[in-house]
Design a protein around this motif. Structure first.
Motif, PDB file in Angstrom:
ATOM      1  N   GLY A 164      -7.542  -3.670   0.409  1.00  0.00           N
ATOM      2  CA  GLY A 164      -6.273  -3.012   0.688  1.00  0.00           C
ATOM      3  C   GLY A 164      -5.525  -3.671   1.826  1.00  0.00           C
ATOM      4  N   TYR A 165      -4.537  -2.945   2.333  1.00  0.00           N
ATOM      5  CA  TYR A 165      -3.715  -3.464   3.423  1.00  0.00           C
ATOM      6  C   TYR A 165      -4.472  -3.375   4.743  1.00  0.00           C
ATOM      7  CZ  TYR A 165       0.194  -3.600   0.187  1.00  0.00           C
ATOM      8  OH  TYR A 165       1.007  -3.894  -0.869  1.00  0.00           O
ATOM      9  N   PRO A 166      -4.314  -4.378   5.613  1.00  0.00           N
ATOM     10  CA  PRO A 166      -5.142  -4.425   6.826  1.00  0.00           C
ATOM     11  C   PRO A 166      -4.705  -3.492   7.946  1.00  0.00           C
ATOM     12  CG  PRO A 166      -3.735  -6.367   6.707  1.00  0.00           C
ATOM     13  CD  PRO A 166      -3.551  -5.620   5.415  1.00  0.00           C
ATOM     14  N   GLN A 167      -3.458  -2.999   7.927  1.00  0.00           N
ATOM     15  CA  GLN A 167      -2.995  -2.132   9.011  1.00  0.00           C
ATOM     16  C   GLN A 167      -3.246  -0.661   8.673  1.00  0.00           C
ATOM     17  OE1 GLN A 167      -2.003  -3.511  11.848  1.00  0.00           O
ATOM     18  NE2 GLN A 167      -2.270  -5.515  10.891  1.00  0.00           N
ATOM     19  N   PRO A 168      -3.541   0.159   9.675  1.00  0.00           N
ATOM     20  CA  PRO A 168      -3.742   1.592   9.420  1.00  0.00           C
ATOM     21  C   PRO A 168      -2.457   2.236   8.894  1.00  0.00           C
ATOM     22  CG  PRO A 168      -4.533   0.966  11.616  1.00  0.00           C
ATOM     23  CD  PRO A 168      -3.759  -0.193  11.096  1.00  0.00           C
ATOM     24  N   THR A 169      -2.587   3.042   7.870  1.00  0.00           N
ATOM     25  CA  THR A 169      -1.459   3.778   7.302  1.00  0.00           C
ATOM     26  C   THR A 169      -1.887   5.215   7.059  1.00  0.00           C
ATOM     27  OG1 THR A 169      -2.117   3.143   5.052  1.00  0.00           O
ATOM     28  CG2 THR A 169      -0.487   1.738   6.145  1.00  0.00           C
ATOM     29  N   ALA A 170      -0.897   6.072   6.872  1.00  0.00           N
ATOM     30  CA  ALA A 170      -1.177   7.469   6.531  1.00  0.00           C
ATOM     31  C   ALA A 170      -0.337   7.817   5.305  1.00  0.00           C
ATOM     32  CB  ALA A 170      -0.839   8.380   7.697  1.00  0.00           C
ATOM     33  N   PRO A 171      -0.986   8.076   4.167  1.00  0.00           N
ATOM     34  CA  PRO A 171      -2.435   8.078   3.935  1.00  0.00           C
ATOM     35  C   PRO A 171      -2.998   6.659   3.893  1.00  0.00           C
ATOM     36  CG  PRO A 171      -1.270   8.410   1.878  1.00  0.00           C
ATOM     37  CD  PRO A 171      -0.220   8.429   2.954  1.00  0.00           C
ATOM     38  N   PRO A 172      -4.316   6.531   4.002  1.00  0.00           N
ATOM     39  CA  PRO A 172      -4.933   5.197   3.998  1.00  0.00           C
ATOM     40  C   PRO A 172      -4.665   4.435   2.703  1.00  0.00           C
ATOM     41  CG  PRO A 172      -6.494   6.871   4.734  1.00  0.00           C
ATOM     42  CD  PRO A 172      -5.311   7.600   4.171  1.00  0.00           C
ATOM     43  N   LEU A 173      -4.429   3.135   2.842  1.00  0.00           N
ATOM     44  CA  LEU A 173      -4.209   2.276   1.677  1.00  0.00           C
ATOM     45  C   LEU A 173      -5.285   1.210   1.583  1.00  0.00           C
ATOM     46  CD1 LEU A 173      -0.321   1.877   1.804  1.00  0.00           C
ATOM     47  CD2 LEU A 173      -1.698   3.499   0.489  1.00  0.00           C
ATOM     48  N   GLY A 174      -6.509   1.608   1.881  1.00  0.00           N
ATOM     49  CA  GLY A 174      -7.659   0.731   1.769  1.00  0.00           C
ATOM     50  C   GLY A 174      -8.854   1.520   1.292  1.00  0.00           C
ATOM     51  N   ALA A 175      -9.914   0.802   0.905  1.00  0.00           N
ATOM     52  CA  ALA A 175     -11.141   1.450   0.438  1.00  0.00           C
ATOM     53  C   ALA A 175     -12.247   0.411   0.389  1.00  0.00           C
ATOM     54  CB  ALA A 175     -10.940   2.074  -0.944  1.00  0.00           C
ATOM     55  N   SER A 176     -13.451   0.874   0.149  1.00  0.00           N
ATOM     56  CA  SER A 176     -14.600  -0.033   0.081  1.00  0.00           C
ATOM     57  C   SER A 176     -14.731  -0.701  -1.282  1.00  0.00           C
ATOM     58  CB  SER A 176     -15.882   0.732   0.406  1.00  0.00           C
ATOM     59  OG  SER A 176     -16.068   1.795  -0.523  1.00  0.00           O
ATOM     60  N   ASP A 177     -13.938  -0.277  -2.271  1.00  0.00           N
ATOM     61  CA  ASP A 177     -13.949  -0.920  -3.587  1.00  0.00           C
ATOM     62  C   ASP A 177     -12.514  -1.129  -4.039  1.00  0.00           C
ATOM     63  OD1 ASP A 177     -13.250   1.352  -5.783  1.00  0.00           O
ATOM     64  OD2 ASP A 177     -14.377   2.217  -4.110  1.00  0.00           O
ATOM     65  N   TRP A 178     -12.307  -2.124  -4.903  1.00  0.00           N
ATOM     66  CA  TRP A 178     -10.961  -2.491  -5.320  1.00  0.00           C
ATOM     67  C   TRP A 178     -10.308  -1.442  -6.216  1.00  0.00           C
ATOM     68  CZ3 TRP A 178      -6.782  -4.417  -3.961  1.00  0.00           C
ATOM     69  CH2 TRP A 178      -5.833  -4.963  -4.825  1.00  0.00           C
ATOM     70  N   PRO A 179     -10.996  -0.834  -7.192  1.00  0.00           N
ATOM     71  CA  PRO A 179     -10.320   0.182  -8.005  1.00  0.00           C
ATOM     72  C   PRO A 179      -9.729   1.311  -7.168  1.00  0.00           C
ATOM     73  CG  PRO A 179     -12.354  -0.482  -9.071  1.00  0.00           C
ATOM     74  CD  PRO A 179     -12.359  -1.122  -7.709  1.00  0.00           C
ATOM     75  N   THR A 180     -10.464   1.784  -6.168  1.00  0.00           N
ATOM     76  CA  THR A 180      -9.950   2.864  -5.326  1.00  0.00           C
ATOM     77  C   THR A 180      -8.790   2.387  -4.469  1.00  0.00           C
ATOM     78  OG1 THR A 180     -12.127   3.898  -5.249  1.00  0.00           O
ATOM     79  CG2 THR A 180     -10.554   4.557  -3.559  1.00  0.00           C
ATOM     80  N   ALA A 181      -8.937   1.222  -3.866  1.00  0.00           N
ATOM     81  CA  ALA A 181      -7.876   0.694  -3.007  1.00  0.00           C
ATOM     82  C   ALA A 181      -6.594   0.471  -3.800  1.00  0.00           C
ATOM     83  CB  ALA A 181      -8.328  -0.612  -2.353  1.00  0.00           C
ATOM     84  N   PHE A 182      -6.712  -0.150  -4.985  1.00  0.00           N
ATOM     85  CA  PHE A 182      -5.503  -0.421  -5.755  1.00  0.00           C
ATOM     86  C   PHE A 182      -4.853   0.878  -6.231  1.00  0.00           C
ATOM     87  CE2 PHE A 182      -3.082  -1.317  -9.594  1.00  0.00           C
ATOM     88  CZ  PHE A 182      -2.168  -2.211  -9.063  1.00  0.00           C
ATOM     89  N   ALA A 183      -5.657   1.862  -6.608  1.00  0.00           N
ATOM     90  CA  ALA A 183      -5.092   3.151  -7.019  1.00  0.00           C
ATOM     91  C   ALA A 183      -4.293   3.768  -5.872  1.00  0.00           C
ATOM     92  CB  ALA A 183      -6.202   4.093  -7.470  1.00  0.00           C
ATOM     93  N   ARG A 184      -4.794   3.634  -4.662  1.00  0.00           N
ATOM     94  CA  ARG A 184      -4.057   4.162  -3.502  1.00  0.00           C
ATOM     95  C   ARG A 184      -2.772   3.367  -3.252  1.00  0.00           C
ATOM     96  NH1 ARG A 184      -9.273   5.163   0.586  1.00  0.00           N
ATOM     97  NH2 ARG A 184      -9.965   7.097  -0.431  1.00  0.00           N
ATOM     98  N   MET A 185      -2.830   2.052  -3.412  1.00  0.00           N
ATOM     99  CA  MET A 185      -1.651   1.214  -3.204  1.00  0.00           C
ATOM    100  C   MET A 185      -0.561   1.553  -4.216  1.00  0.00           C
ATOM    101  SD  MET A 185      -3.874  -2.254  -2.469  1.00  0.00           S
ATOM    102  CE  MET A 185      -2.552  -3.441  -2.718  1.00  0.00           C
ATOM    103  N   LEU A 186      -0.945   1.664  -5.486  1.00  0.00           N
ATOM    104  CA  LEU A 186       0.025   2.011  -6.514  1.00  0.00           C
ATOM    105  C   LEU A 186       0.540   3.429  -6.312  1.00  0.00           C
ATOM    106  CD1 LEU A 186       1.513   1.373  -9.145  1.00  0.00           C
ATOM    107  CD2 LEU A 186      -0.518   2.126 -10.392  1.00  0.00           C
ATOM    108  N   GLY A 187      -0.357   4.339  -5.994  1.00  0.00           N
ATOM    109  CA  GLY A 187       0.047   5.728  -5.767  1.00  0.00           C
ATOM    110  C   GLY A 187       1.052   5.858  -4.629  1.00  0.00           C
ATOM    111  N   ALA A 188       0.906   5.022  -3.601  1.00  0.00           N
ATOM    112  CA  ALA A 188       1.834   5.074  -2.469  1.00  0.00           C
ATOM    113  C   ALA A 188       3.237   4.671  -2.894  1.00  0.00           C
ATOM    114  CB  ALA A 188       1.332   4.163  -1.353  1.00  0.00           C
ATOM    115  N   VAL A 189       3.356   3.653  -3.754  1.00  0.00           N
ATOM    116  CA  VAL A 189       4.678   3.235  -4.217  1.00  0.00           C
ATOM    117  C   VAL A 189       5.317   4.326  -5.074  1.00  0.00           C
ATOM    118  CG1 VAL A 189       5.957   1.503  -5.530  1.00  0.00           C
ATOM    119  CG2 VAL A 189       4.048   0.804  -4.107  1.00  0.00           C
TER     120      VAL A 189
END
Length: 333
Positions: free
Chosen positions: A147-172
């Motif tokens: 995910g993205y390296p800077q802290p965001t709220a809500p978080p846009l990172g995770a320990s696995d890629w499926p979760t991280a990408f779902a959060r990134m897409l969900g944020a947009v």
């Protein structure tokens, strides 16, 4: 440059380098989010000062501490042997009291996009091979989290890629709702894409560094006295994240398909011969193209793009998203 802008430039330059006075400070064009100045110092040294908008300016969810991301990207890419600007100083908005800023060494040259009409086909092929090798080296850098390296709220990172990408897409998608941007297809259909592509996303086992904006406007080249063109370096790493290295192919050609560029792929495989472009990879590429098209569509609202550019983005992104959804339908059934 206004007197207030000049005072800001001089204050930040001195904060980074001590008692120094720029001979000139020229506002650079071409940036859509941050502002940048080219600073000329005594002895011919040239630097770039980049300033973020105020911390309370409207922005997308992932646009948090972007110059901090650029600092991280340039450090890691430089350590991997990729030519990038040297970072001289960085301060967050909290430290500066006004806005985040970054001071960099200037890469002497022109962008490949600006020089397009002057570069002969053979020289362009060589530059694209060099660019492919450079992004492969970038992809060799491994992060600690996806995910993205800077802290965001809500978080846009995770320990696995499926979760991280779902959060990134969900944020947009949440940004689209927040800014009142109509989406080209129902939001639920877009929100369900990571689950639909879960098996393909799960093939990504390492959080690779991805520039995600390495189109030719962010590739600096230079013509030697002999007339040959050389790759000087990559700039503007503020959109970087850790994830699937294949995503780099989307940023390399936001409007097209970089995997069809034989020279680029040959350069990439000269560093990483294991690059795989199978059906699972094609599905992930389609997914990342949807993601980037949505970013480009939604960001028009907080950035206040002009009517003509916004209309083009709306039309183009609708076509891009529907075309890539059709690719996913064909590949996934």
């Amino acid at each position: 440059m206004t007197e207030a802008s000049r005072e800001m430039v001089v204050r930040r330059l001195r904060r980074a380098l001590g008692p120094v006075e720029p001979l000139s400070a020229t506002r650079l064009s071409g940036g859509w989010y941050n502002s940048a100045w080219l600073l000329e110092l005594a002895g011919g040294r040239r630097l770039v000062l980049k300033s973020a908008p105020p911390a309370d300016a409207p922005a997308l969810s992932h646009e948090c501490g972007l110059l901090g991301t650029e600092r991280v990207f340039h450090r890691l890419a430089g350590e991997a042997g990729v030519p990038v600007p040297t970072v001289l100083h960085h301060e967050s908005a909290a430290e500066d009291g006004v806005s985040e800023w970054l001071l960099l060494e200037y890469l002497d040259g022109t962008t490949m996009d600006a020089a397009r009409d002057r570069i002969a086909p053979g020289a362009r092929a060589a530059l694209r091979r060099g660019l492919g090798a450079a992004v492969a080296r970038i992809a060799g850098v491994t992060g600690t989290e996806y995910g993205y390296p800077q802290p965001t709220a809500p978080p846009l990172g995770a320990s696995d890629w499926p979760t991280a990408f779902a959060r990134m897409l969900g944020a947009v998608l949440a940004d689209a709702e927040r800014f009142g941007v109509a989406l080209p297809v129902p939001p639920d259909r877009l929100a369900g894409l990571p689950a639909r592509c879960a098996a393909q996303l799960a093939e990504v086992k390492r959080p690779a560094l991805v520039h995600f904006d390495a189109w030719e406007g962010n590739v600096v080249v230079r013509r030697r006295p002999s007339g040959a063109w050389e790759l000087v370096g990559l700039i503007d790493g503020e959109r970087a994240f850790f994830g699937d290295p294949l995503a780099e192919l989307v940023g390399l050609d936001p409007l097209g398909a970089a995997e069809h560029d034989a020279d680029l792929i040959a350069g990439y495989r000269s560093v990483d011969p294991d690059l795989t472009l199978d059906e699972a990879a094609s599905a992930r590429l389609a997914l990342y193209r949807v993601y980037l098209a949505l970013i480009m569509r939604v960001e028009a609202a907080p950035r206040g793009y002009g009517a003509d550019h916004r209309a083009w983005l709306t039309s183009w992104s609708e076509t891009r998203v529907t075309d890539q959804l059709a690719v996913l339908d064909r590949l996934l059934g």
